[in-house]
Design a protein around this motif. Sequence first.
Motif, short mmCIF file in Angstrom:
data_model
loop_
_atom_site.label_atom_id
_atom_site.label_comp_id
_atom_site.label_asym_id
_atom_site.label_seq_id
_atom_site.Cartn_x
_atom_site.Cartn_y
_atom_site.Cartn_z
N ASP A 9 37.04 -8.20 64.00
CA ASP A 9 36.81 -7.59 62.68
C ASP A 9 37.38 -8.48 61.57
OD1 ASP A 9 36.20 -5.81 60.71
OD2 ASP A 9 37.85 -4.45 61.13
N VAL A 10 36.57 -9.38 61.06
CA VAL A 10 36.97 -10.27 59.97
C VAL A 10 36.04 -10.03 58.78
CG1 VAL A 10 37.33 -12.64 59.22
CG2 VAL A 10 37.83 -12.00 61.59
N TRP A 11 36.62 -9.65 57.65
CA TRP A 11 35.81 -9.32 56.47
C TRP A 11 35.72 -10.51 55.53
CZ3 TRP A 11 35.34 -3.90 54.21
CH2 TRP A 11 35.25 -2.96 55.25
N PRO A 12 34.55 -10.71 54.91
CA PRO A 12 34.41 -11.80 53.92
C PRO A 12 35.32 -11.56 52.71
CG PRO A 12 32.26 -10.98 54.63
CD PRO A 12 33.28 -10.01 55.14
N ASP A 13 35.60 -12.62 51.98
CA ASP A 13 36.41 -12.51 50.76
C ASP A 13 35.75 -11.54 49.79
OD1 ASP A 13 38.17 -14.35 51.76
OD2 ASP A 13 37.37 -16.04 50.62
N SER A 20 47.50 -10.81 59.84
CA SER A 20 48.06 -12.16 59.77
C SER A 20 49.20 -12.20 58.76
CB SER A 20 46.99 -13.17 59.35
OG SER A 20 46.48 -12.85 58.06
N TRP A 21 50.05 -13.19 58.94
CA TRP A 21 51.13 -13.45 58.00
C TRP A 21 50.68 -14.57 57.06
CZ3 TRP A 21 55.93 -10.95 58.13
CH2 TRP A 21 56.18 -10.15 59.26
N ALA A 22 51.18 -14.56 55.84
CA ALA A 22 50.79 -15.60 54.89
C ALA A 22 51.94 -15.87 53.92
CB ALA A 22 49.54 -15.18 54.11
N ILE A 23 51.93 -17.06 53.36
CA ILE A 23 52.91 -17.45 52.33
C ILE A 23 52.14 -17.67 51.04
CG2 ILE A 23 54.63 -19.16 51.64
CD1 ILE A 23 55.08 -19.75 54.60
N SER A 24 52.57 -17.01 49.99
CA SER A 24 51.88 -17.10 48.71
C SER A 24 51.86 -18.54 48.20
CB SER A 24 52.56 -16.20 47.68
OG SER A 24 52.03 -16.40 46.40
N ASP A 25 50.79 -18.88 47.52
CA ASP A 25 50.63 -20.23 46.98
C ASP A 25 51.72 -20.57 45.96
OD1 ASP A 25 49.05 -22.68 46.74
OD2 ASP A 25 48.58 -21.97 44.73
N ASN A 26 52.26 -19.55 45.29
CA ASN A 26 53.31 -19.81 44.28
C ASN A 26 54.71 -19.55 44.81
OD1 ASN A 26 53.26 -17.06 44.45
ND2 ASN A 26 52.98 -16.68 42.24
N CYS A 27 54.85 -19.47 46.14
CA CYS A 27 56.17 -19.25 46.74
C CYS A 27 57.11 -20.41 46.42
CB CYS A 27 56.02 -19.10 48.25
SG CYS A 27 57.59 -18.92 49.13
N THR A 28 58.35 -20.10 46.06
CA THR A 28 59.33 -21.14 45.72
C THR A 28 60.29 -21.43 46.87
OG1 THR A 28 60.79 -19.47 44.73
CG2 THR A 28 59.20 -20.56 43.27
N THR A 45 52.45 -4.55 63.15
CA THR A 45 51.54 -5.48 62.49
C THR A 45 50.61 -6.18 63.49
OG1 THR A 45 53.19 -7.26 62.61
CG2 THR A 45 53.15 -5.93 60.61
N GLY A 46 50.53 -5.63 64.68
CA GLY A 46 49.70 -6.24 65.71
C GLY A 46 50.55 -6.73 66.88
N LEU A 47 49.91 -7.02 67.97
CA LEU A 47 50.64 -7.50 69.14
C LEU A 47 51.13 -8.92 68.93
CD1 LEU A 47 48.43 -6.25 72.11
CD2 LEU A 47 50.40 -5.13 71.05
N PRO A 48 52.32 -9.25 69.45
CA PRO A 48 52.80 -10.63 69.37
C PRO A 48 51.82 -11.58 70.04
CG PRO A 48 54.55 -9.15 70.10
CD PRO A 48 53.28 -8.37 70.12
N PRO A 49 51.62 -12.76 69.48
CA PRO A 49 50.64 -13.69 70.05
C PRO A 49 51.18 -14.50 71.23
CG PRO A 49 51.59 -14.63 68.06
CD PRO A 49 52.17 -13.26 68.21
N ILE A 84 58.48 -15.78 59.18
CA ILE A 84 57.25 -15.56 59.94
C ILE A 84 57.43 -16.01 61.39
CG2 ILE A 84 54.84 -16.28 60.17
CD1 ILE A 84 54.73 -16.46 57.11
N ASP A 85 58.05 -17.16 61.57
CA ASP A 85 58.29 -17.68 62.91
C ASP A 85 59.14 -16.71 63.73
OD1 ASP A 85 58.26 -20.05 64.84
OD2 ASP A 85 60.41 -19.70 64.61
N PHE A 86 60.12 -16.07 63.08
CA PHE A 86 60.99 -15.12 63.77
C PHE A 86 60.20 -13.95 64.32
CE2 PHE A 86 63.45 -11.13 63.34
CZ PHE A 86 64.40 -11.35 64.34
N PHE A 87 59.31 -13.40 63.49
CA PHE A 87 58.57 -12.22 63.92
C PHE A 87 57.42 -12.54 64.87
CE2 PHE A 87 60.51 -10.14 60.12
CZ PHE A 87 61.10 -9.08 60.80
N ILE A 88 56.92 -13.76 64.82
CA ILE A 88 55.80 -14.13 65.68
C ILE A 88 56.26 -14.66 67.03
CG2 ILE A 88 53.92 -15.81 65.98
CD1 ILE A 88 53.24 -15.52 63.09
N ASN A 89 57.32 -15.45 67.01
CA ASN A 89 57.67 -16.22 68.21
C ASN A 89 58.96 -15.81 68.91
OD1 ASN A 89 55.43 -18.07 68.13
ND2 ASN A 89 56.41 -19.06 66.37
N SER A 90 59.63 -14.74 68.45
CA SER A 90 60.88 -14.35 69.11
C SER A 90 60.78 -12.94 69.67
CB SER A 90 62.06 -14.42 68.12
OG SER A 90 62.03 -13.33 67.21
#
Length: 232
Positions: free
Chosen positions: A187-191, A113-121, A147-151, A130-136
């Motif tokens: 395959d989803v691992w707990p925190d 998955s893609w994520a944006i850090s909580d402290n991203c400015t 990083t996995g197949l496009p959704p 993220i949108d570019f790599f997921i949706n284009s």
Amino acid sequence: MARSQFQVFAIGRGESLFDDGEAGFSEQTLVDWFDLWMRAVEEGAAPSGEVTAEYQGVPTAQSMMATGRNLVSFTGDNNMPDFQRTLDQLDLGQVSLAPAPTGGPAQVVGANSWAISDNCTNVVDSAALIDFFINSSEGAFILETQTGLPPVTSILEEMLASPDVDESIKDRITLYDDLRESGAVIDVWPDGTQPLITQLSTAWEEVVFGQSTSEDAAAAFMAQVETALSGL
């Protein structure tokens, strides 16, 4: 010693990695897993601990599978294009996905998955990336499914139809279509459990180098699992 290999072994016994905040597999299953691989090493069916350590951490394109030293490897299917490029350079043949022993598809699907850090400015530009790599289509063809197949189904169809996409990637798309239709373990691992990947490899190294018995290594790892799941 890939945790995904052990995961499939546990699934074959009707178990899992995690189950409602606890280990989903028995200590005996892990002992049997270590013993299985020790027999494979001793009988020459698997690389020795020394050889495995030599190749630890090398790029996929320089791995034992890519350079023709392994006949079979258990790894993420996103590594297949890298395997094939090196095999082509060395004229060592074609890599392919092996079916499950039952004749069906593989049973474990990892999730990236893609994520944006909580402290991203700069959330706006991060989201746009993220949108570019997921949706284009352009983004998908650049990443080549690393990083996995496009959704997006239409992008997958473009990749299947394109002569510029490796056959190994097309095989992945076909495989995932089969998995989607037949069902698979997600395959989803707990925190807090990610360090267990390294700890499992360390436990195996202690066994293969004679520093620990299968029983002692399994008991120690079960304690690490309990600690990880407790959140300590």
